[in-house]
Design an enzyme around this catalytic site. Sequence first.
Site, PDB file in Angstrom:
ATOM      1  N   TYR A  11      -4.910  -7.687  -3.197  1.00  0.00           N
ATOM      2  CA  TYR A  11      -4.926  -6.232  -3.449  1.00  0.00           C
ATOM      3  C   TYR A  11      -5.776  -5.929  -4.689  1.00  0.00           C
ATOM      4  O   TYR A  11      -6.698  -5.101  -4.644  1.00  0.00           O
ATOM      5  CB  TYR A  11      -3.503  -5.674  -3.623  1.00  0.00           C
ATOM      6  CG  TYR A  11      -3.539  -4.213  -4.012  1.00  0.00           C
ATOM      7  CD1 TYR A  11      -3.966  -3.256  -3.098  1.00  0.00           C
ATOM      8  CD2 TYR A  11      -3.200  -3.790  -5.303  1.00  0.00           C
ATOM      9  CE1 TYR A  11      -4.045  -1.904  -3.458  1.00  0.00           C
ATOM     10  CE2 TYR A  11      -3.276  -2.453  -5.674  1.00  0.00           C
ATOM     11  CZ  TYR A  11      -3.705  -1.511  -4.743  1.00  0.00           C
ATOM     12  OH  TYR A  11      -3.803  -0.186  -5.103  1.00  0.00           O
ATOM     13  N   SER A  37      -7.889   1.184  -8.873  1.00  0.00           N
ATOM     14  CA  SER A  37      -6.553   0.986  -9.448  1.00  0.00           C
ATOM     15  C   SER A  37      -6.702   0.213 -10.750  1.00  0.00           C
ATOM     16  O   SER A  37      -7.679  -0.523 -10.936  1.00  0.00           O
ATOM     17  CB  SER A  37      -5.707   0.166  -8.471  1.00  0.00           C
ATOM     18  OG  SER A  37      -4.522  -0.293  -9.095  1.00  0.00           O
TER      19      SER A  37
HETATM   20  P1  NDP Z   1       0.132   6.424   0.118  1.00  0.00           P
HETATM   21  O1  NDP Z   1       0.661   5.238   0.868  1.00  0.00           O
HETATM   22  O2  NDP Z   1       1.046   7.548  -0.164  1.00  0.00           O
HETATM   23  O3  NDP Z   1      -1.176   6.962   0.845  1.00  0.00           O
HETATM   24  C1  NDP Z   1      -2.119   6.100   1.406  1.00  0.00           C
HETATM   25  C2  NDP Z   1      -3.016   6.870   2.347  1.00  0.00           C
HETATM   26  O4  NDP Z   1      -3.980   5.970   2.903  1.00  0.00           O
HETATM   27  C3  NDP Z   1      -2.237   7.472   3.517  1.00  0.00           C
HETATM   28  O5  NDP Z   1      -2.700   8.787   3.741  1.00  0.00           O
HETATM   29  C4  NDP Z   1      -2.617   6.587   4.691  1.00  0.00           C
HETATM   30  O6  NDP Z   1      -2.662   7.352   5.878  1.00  0.00           O
HETATM   31  C5  NDP Z   1      -4.038   6.165   4.302  1.00  0.00           C
HETATM   32  N1  NDP Z   1      -4.450   4.943   4.991  1.00  0.00           N
HETATM   33  C6  NDP Z   1      -3.943   3.695   4.869  1.00  0.00           C
HETATM   34  N2  NDP Z   1      -4.581   2.856   5.704  1.00  0.00           N
HETATM   35  C7  NDP Z   1      -5.509   3.595   6.369  1.00  0.00           C
HETATM   36  C8  NDP Z   1      -6.469   3.305   7.357  1.00  0.00           C
HETATM   37  N3  NDP Z   1      -6.634   2.065   7.856  1.00  0.00           N
HETATM   38  N4  NDP Z   1      -7.260   4.297   7.825  1.00  0.00           N
HETATM   39  C9  NDP Z   1      -7.115   5.559   7.338  1.00  0.00           C
HETATM   40  N5  NDP Z   1      -6.225   5.902   6.397  1.00  0.00           N
HETATM   41  C10 NDP Z   1      -5.427   4.924   5.921  1.00  0.00           C
HETATM   42  O7  NDP Z   1      -0.418   5.817  -1.246  1.00  0.00           O
HETATM   43  P2  NDP Z   1      -1.214   6.468  -2.481  1.00  0.00           P
HETATM   44  O8  NDP Z   1      -1.467   7.887  -2.291  1.00  0.00           O
HETATM   45  O9  NDP Z   1      -0.514   6.013  -3.681  1.00  0.00           O
HETATM   46  O10 NDP Z   1      -2.552   5.636  -2.374  1.00  0.00           O
HETATM   47  C11 NDP Z   1      -3.837   6.213  -2.320  1.00  0.00           C
HETATM   48  C12 NDP Z   1      -4.810   5.243  -2.945  1.00  0.00           C
HETATM   49  O11 NDP Z   1      -4.460   5.056  -4.311  1.00  0.00           O
HETATM   50  C13 NDP Z   1      -4.821   3.864  -2.325  1.00  0.00           C
HETATM   51  O12 NDP Z   1      -6.152   3.425  -2.250  1.00  0.00           O
HETATM   52  C14 NDP Z   1      -4.028   3.018  -3.317  1.00  0.00           C
HETATM   53  O13 NDP Z   1      -4.423   1.671  -3.299  1.00  0.00           O
HETATM   54  C15 NDP Z   1      -4.416   3.682  -4.619  1.00  0.00           C
HETATM   55  N6  NDP Z   1      -3.532   3.511  -5.755  1.00  0.00           N
HETATM   56  C16 NDP Z   1      -2.192   3.821  -5.680  1.00  0.00           C
HETATM   57  C17 NDP Z   1      -1.398   3.676  -6.797  1.00  0.00           C
HETATM   58  C18 NDP Z   1       0.066   3.943  -6.775  1.00  0.00           C
HETATM   59  O14 NDP Z   1       0.791   3.425  -7.651  1.00  0.00           O
HETATM   60  N7  NDP Z   1       0.573   4.749  -5.864  1.00  0.00           N
HETATM   61  C19 NDP Z   1      -1.968   3.272  -8.084  1.00  0.00           C
HETATM   62  C20 NDP Z   1      -3.367   2.949  -8.028  1.00  0.00           C
HETATM   63  C21 NDP Z   1      -4.100   3.101  -6.926  1.00  0.00           C
HETATM   64  P3  NDP Z   1      -2.154   6.869   7.314  1.00  0.00           P
HETATM   65  O15 NDP Z   1      -1.002   5.944   7.112  1.00  0.00           O
HETATM   66  O16 NDP Z   1      -1.792   8.145   8.007  1.00  0.00           O
HETATM   67  O17 NDP Z   1      -3.358   6.218   7.903  1.00  0.00           O
HETATM   68  C1  8X3 Z   2      -1.325   0.349  -7.609  1.00  0.00           C
HETATM   69  C2  8X3 Z   2      -0.959   0.134  -9.022  1.00  0.00           C
HETATM   70  O1  8X3 Z   2       0.002  -1.527 -10.662  1.00  0.00           O
HETATM   71  O2  8X3 Z   2       1.185  -1.202  -8.546  1.00  0.00           O
HETATM   72  O3  8X3 Z   2      -2.672   0.128  -7.427  1.00  0.00           O
HETATM   73  O4  8X3 Z   2      -0.899  -2.409  -8.592  1.00  0.00           O
HETATM   74  S1  8X3 Z   2      -0.144  -1.328  -9.197  1.00  0.00           S
END
Ligand code: NDP
Ligand code: 8X3
Length: 253
Positions: free
Chosen positions: A151, A138
């Site tokens: 985080y 991120s």
């Molecule tokens: P979502 O919440 O939409 O998706 C997160 C995914 O992670 C879900 O499929 C969830 O599945 C899975 N997950 C969470 N905890 C676990 C666990 N313990 N075991 C297995 N699976 C898990 O968020 P995003 O798609 O946005 O996030 C994906 C990645 O991108 C993350 O690492 C997030 O930190 C990162 N990110 C997101 C940003 C944003 O602004 N959205 C920006 C930058 C980075 P389930 O609940 O079914 O387990």
């Molecule tokens: C998620 C992006 O800017 O909300 O990783 O932390 S931010």
Amino acid sequence: MLTNKTIFITGATSGFGLACARLFVKNGAKVIATGRRKEKLEELQKELGEKVHIAALDVRDKNAVKSAIATLPKNLSQVDILLNNAGLALGLSNFDQQSEDDLEQMVQTNIMGVIHCTHALLPTMIERNNGHIVNVSSIAGTYPYPGGNVYGATKAFVTQFSLNLRADVLGKNIRITNIEPGMCDTEFSTVRFKGDKQKADNVYAGMQPLTSEDIAETIFWTICRPPHVNINRVEIMPTQQAFSPFAVSRNNN
Ligand code: NDP
Ligand code: 8X3
């Protein structure tokens, strides 16, 4: 372009992971879709059919990760690409006000989950002298913000781990890529604010965030570079997100 590639995705039940599963299958890949929510995985399998193998698992549980990999059907046992995407933020308070359980869950998921999956799959890539690991970090791993404390630190781990892994696998024909997205409207903020949809929607109010498809296309692009090209890291933000000056605490005169 991904014909017959086998791709293991963590966090395929929502957001980036789900968009990647769809895009990869559309482009000929065989996808192993994982996540904790079995019912979401079953929906995905219904949607995408036999090109998807599902395995409900929690990336914090290294035995569950190992067992899912050990029990893959024979035609999927050679994983070409690992997408370490599962992750979450919990809370946006200053560190002293954060619940310790939440902090632990972020560390266990965002750091240990990546370690467990990489440790389980990298040896077979090394044996085959072929592979690609894409980690989802991120911008929070590079740029600090109030309430980002643990985080952001977990994502800094992912970024540095990706770069260090590159050093370790030199000469093994394995590519490592770190994806560093900014604001993207997925379930991310709803999870961060424990289901408070109003608070989550406010994060993206009046601006156009990235979409999961933007990120999936970026990941797809890194994977589809010719074998001699390694994209080390990609930082990607919405046009309507940028930087601020440093904050200063001033004495009252
Ligand atoms: P979502 O919440 O939409 O998706 C997160 C995914 O992670 C879900 O499929 C969830 O599945 C899975 N997950 C969470 N905890 C676990 C666990 N313990 N075991 C297995 N699976 C898990 O968020 P995003 O798609 O946005 O996030 C994906 C990645 O991108 C993350 O690492 C997030 O930190 C990162 N990110 C997101 C940003 C944003 O602004 N959205 C920006 C930058 C980075 P389930 O609940 O079914 O387990
Ligand atoms: C998620 C992006 O800017 O909300 O990783 O932390 S931010």
